[in-house]
Design a protein around this motif. Structure first.
Motif, mmCIF file in Angstrom:
data_model
loop_
_atom_site.group_PDB
_atom_site.id
_atom_site.type_symbol
_atom_site.label_atom_id
_atom_site.label_comp_id
_atom_site.label_asym_id
_atom_site.label_seq_id
_atom_site.Cartn_x
_atom_site.Cartn_y
_atom_site.Cartn_z
ATOM 1 N N SER A 53 84.740 -19.010 7.503
ATOM 2 C CA SER A 53 83.941 -19.372 6.080
ATOM 3 C C SER A 53 84.004 -20.581 5.962
ATOM 4 O O SER A 53 84.683 -21.436 6.421
ATOM 5 N N PHE A 54 83.176 -21.157 5.047
ATOM 6 C CA PHE A 54 83.209 -22.554 4.584
ATOM 7 C C PHE A 54 82.912 -22.664 3.248
ATOM 8 O O PHE A 54 82.269 -21.939 2.415
ATOM 9 N N LEU A 55 83.676 -23.737 2.606
ATOM 10 C CA LEU A 55 83.763 -24.001 1.112
ATOM 11 C C LEU A 55 83.624 -25.417 1.127
ATOM 12 O O LEU A 55 84.543 -26.130 1.605
ATOM 13 N N SER A 56 82.565 -25.883 0.343
ATOM 14 C CA SER A 56 82.278 -27.305 -0.077
ATOM 15 C C SER A 56 83.373 -27.911 -0.661
ATOM 16 O O SER A 56 84.424 -27.233 -1.524
ATOM 17 N N ASN A 57 83.510 -29.333 -0.666
ATOM 18 C CA ASN A 57 84.708 -29.854 -1.412
ATOM 19 C C ASN A 57 84.519 -29.791 -2.772
ATOM 20 O O ASN A 57 85.648 -29.810 -3.430
ATOM 21 N N ASP A 58 83.348 -29.826 -3.241
ATOM 22 C CA ASP A 58 83.232 -29.672 -4.690
ATOM 23 C C ASP A 58 83.444 -28.173 -5.061
ATOM 24 O O ASP A 58 82.939 -28.011 -6.541
ATOM 25 N N LEU A 59 83.786 -27.136 -4.214
ATOM 26 C CA LEU A 59 83.666 -25.793 -4.508
ATOM 27 C C LEU A 59 82.575 -24.937 -4.931
ATOM 28 O O LEU A 59 82.669 -23.765 -5.397
ATOM 29 N N SER A 60 81.436 -25.793 -5.080
ATOM 30 C CA SER A 60 80.268 -25.126 -5.537
ATOM 31 C C SER A 60 79.502 -24.360 -4.424
ATOM 32 O O SER A 60 78.720 -23.554 -4.743
ATOM 33 N N VAL A 61 79.555 -24.443 -3.140
ATOM 34 C CA VAL A 61 79.026 -23.817 -2.049
ATOM 35 C C VAL A 61 79.932 -23.106 -1.270
ATOM 36 O O VAL A 61 80.866 -23.760 -0.655
ATOM 37 N N PHE A 62 79.904 -21.641 -1.040
ATOM 38 C CA PHE A 62 80.610 -20.942 -0.209
ATOM 39 C C PHE A 62 79.493 -20.400 0.548
ATOM 40 O O PHE A 62 78.823 -19.770 0.170
ATOM 41 N N GLN A 63 80.120 -19.876 2.011
ATOM 42 C CA GLN A 63 79.121 -19.271 2.873
ATOM 43 C C GLN A 63 80.245 -18.585 3.785
ATOM 44 O O GLN A 63 81.012 -19.414 4.681
ATOM 45 N N ASP A 64 79.992 -17.264 4.054
ATOM 46 C CA ASP A 64 81.058 -16.464 5.058
ATOM 47 C C ASP A 64 80.335 -16.417 6.239
ATOM 48 O O ASP A 64 78.911 -16.382 6.338
ATOM 49 N N ASP A 65 81.045 -16.139 7.372
ATOM 50 C CA ASP A 65 80.692 -15.827 8.704
ATOM 51 C C ASP A 65 79.525 -16.836 9.125
ATOM 52 O O ASP A 65 78.565 -16.396 9.399
ATOM 53 N N ILE A 66 80.015 -18.105 9.160
ATOM 54 C CA ILE A 66 78.904 -19.075 9.286
ATOM 55 C C ILE A 66 78.356 -18.983 11.030
ATOM 56 O O ILE A 66 77.484 -19.442 11.364
ATOM 57 N N PHE A 67 79.610 -18.881 11.889
ATOM 58 C CA PHE A 67 79.121 -18.540 13.203
ATOM 59 C C PHE A 67 78.014 -17.713 13.394
ATOM 60 O O PHE A 67 76.990 -17.847 14.294
ATOM 61 N N ASN A 68 78.048 -16.403 13.126
ATOM 62 C CA ASN A 68 77.021 -15.475 12.981
ATOM 63 C C ASN A 68 75.703 -15.896 12.420
ATOM 64 O O ASN A 68 74.692 -15.651 12.831
ATOM 65 N N ALA A 69 75.899 -16.645 11.363
ATOM 66 C CA ALA A 69 74.829 -17.128 10.609
ATOM 67 C C ALA A 69 73.747 -18.035 11.404
ATOM 68 O O ALA A 69 72.527 -17.931 11.383
ATOM 69 N N VAL A 70 74.657 -19.000 12.183
ATOM 70 C CA VAL A 70 73.935 -19.880 12.898
ATOM 71 C C VAL A 70 73.561 -19.390 14.317
ATOM 72 O O VAL A 70 72.454 -19.832 15.331
ATOM 73 N N ASN A 71 74.361 -18.590 15.130
ATOM 74 C CA ASN A 71 74.537 -18.033 16.292
ATOM 75 C C ASN A 71 74.237 -16.586 16.279
ATOM 76 O O ASN A 71 74.946 -15.756 16.664
ATOM 77 N N ALA A 72 72.756 -16.112 16.007
ATOM 78 C CA ALA A 72 72.568 -14.632 15.699
ATOM 79 C C ALA A 72 73.040 -13.816 17.032
ATOM 80 O O ALA A 72 73.237 -12.641 16.663
ATOM 81 N N THR A 73 72.704 -14.386 18.056
ATOM 82 C CA THR A 73 72.982 -13.400 19.520
ATOM 83 C C THR A 73 74.153 -13.586 19.906
ATOM 84 O O THR A 73 74.606 -13.126 20.902
#
Length: 342
Positions: free
Chosen positions: A54-74
């Motif tokens: 998961s990724f959380l931005s420094n300003d805590l405003s942006v959170f995204q889960d499971d970023i490996f799958n989001a970028v590398n779908a296969t």
């Protein structure tokens, strides 16, 4: 909850093709969509390839889960994401039960390759002078790879538990203990790939960190907590202990402060302290072994993770340096670590 909303999709598209090969980016000139934030490593359920990041931005405003799958779908990250280390624009994700190290671009999370040779239940890694060093639980060896080409170079036999590993003063320091057992640190000379010496500490070794030319080792057992400071020039250790605080477990260094946990409390002391602080900065709810399953101190903030017994999404809570809650998010299964990506 899995926050993959429209806003994040637009944000990812805007930055996906922006990249940089150094670490000198700032908030105004990000190297990629996942720059200027913190990675949360979620190991997933053992025996099931559901590890995630998961990724959380420094300003805590942006959170995204499971970023490996989001970028590398296969592609699949694998079974038990144990730890992560960085080298230039690369991130090395040690995937324990899959016996591999996954390589991604640390700013875009694009899949770059995978290392498998000689890995036997890999645990932790560090890069020194362009070489990737990985500890292995089954072979009890540190395996060495070219951090640019991923080619296998050598194995350094320790013949004892090898767990967390750090680099300091041109040497490698390996924690010879896990799960509350062990009392040694092995020092490796990377020029010869041989063991230089072994340093005996206290039973219950559990954390090791490098700061400058010093290596700090935290040990905790049912009788006491003990902190060792290793002078990496001489490899001589000094120590102090607390019999009030027992079973201290997690430790992280942020600037001039050492943060550590004991029971359900988070404590802090100065880097040059000669005694433990025994007054908790903050406390959390007790959730058995899930409590403080992940822990870090990054840029004046404290990050804690509750694994929720691996039966539900983990929960990450971010505090300021006064112990005030700033943010709480649900992440993947078994959040076990935080990694500063700035």
């Amino acid at each position: 909850m899995k926050l993959k909303n429209l806003y994040l999709g637009i944000l990812a598209s805007a930055f996906l093709f922006t990249s940089c090969s150094n670490n000198d980016s700032d908030d105004n000139n990000p190297a990629g969509v996942y720059d200027n934030g913190v990675f949360i490593l979620n190991e997933g359920n053992f025996g099931t390839p559901n590890a995630s990041v998961s990724f959380l931005s420094n300003d805590l405003s942006v959170f995204q889960d499971d970023i490996f799958n989001a970028v590398n779908a296969t592609a699949v990250l694998g079974d038990v994401a144990q730890s992560m280390s960085f080298f230039g624009d690369k991130a090395f994700i040690v995937v324990n039960n899959s016996n591999e190290v996954r390589v991604v671009n640390r700013y875009t999370f694009e899949n770059l390759g995978v290392i498998t040779e000689k890995l036997e239940n890999p645990r932790y890694s560090v890069v020194l002078e362009g070489k990737l060093y990985v500890t292995n639980a089954i072979s009890k060896a540190v395996t060495v790879y070219n951090a640019n080409t991923y080619e296998y170079i050598a194995s350094i036999a320790l013949d004892k538990t090898d767990e967390r590993i750090v680099a300091a003063n041109g040497k490698l320091y390996v924690m010879n203990g896990a799960y509350g057992s062990g009392n040694q640190v092995t020092v490796i000379n990377p020029l010869t790939n041989t063991v230089a010496t072994t340093i005996t500490v206290e039973e219950g070794i559990n954390s090791i960190e490098a700061a400058g030319n010093m290596v700090y080792v935290l040990c905790g057992n049912s009788d006491k907590s003990k902190l060792f400071k290793i002078n990496t020039t001489t490899d001589i250790a000094t120590s102090f202990e607390s019999t009030t605080l027992k079973d201290s477990y997690n430790m992280d260094i942020d600037g001039s402060k050492i943060y550590y946990t004991s029971g359900v409390g988070v404590y802090v002391m100065d880097l040059n302290a000669a005694s433990f602080s025994e007054t908790a900065l903050l406390t959390v709810a007790d959730n058995n072994y899930s409590t403080f399953y992940g822990f870090a101190a990054i840029d004046g903030r404290i990050y804690t993770a509750d694994a929720s017994g691996f039966t539900a999404d983990g929960v990450v809570t971010v505090y300021n340096d006064k112990g005030v809650v700033l943010k709480s998010v649900n992440v993947g299964r078994g959040p076990n670590g935080f990694y500063d990506n700035n």
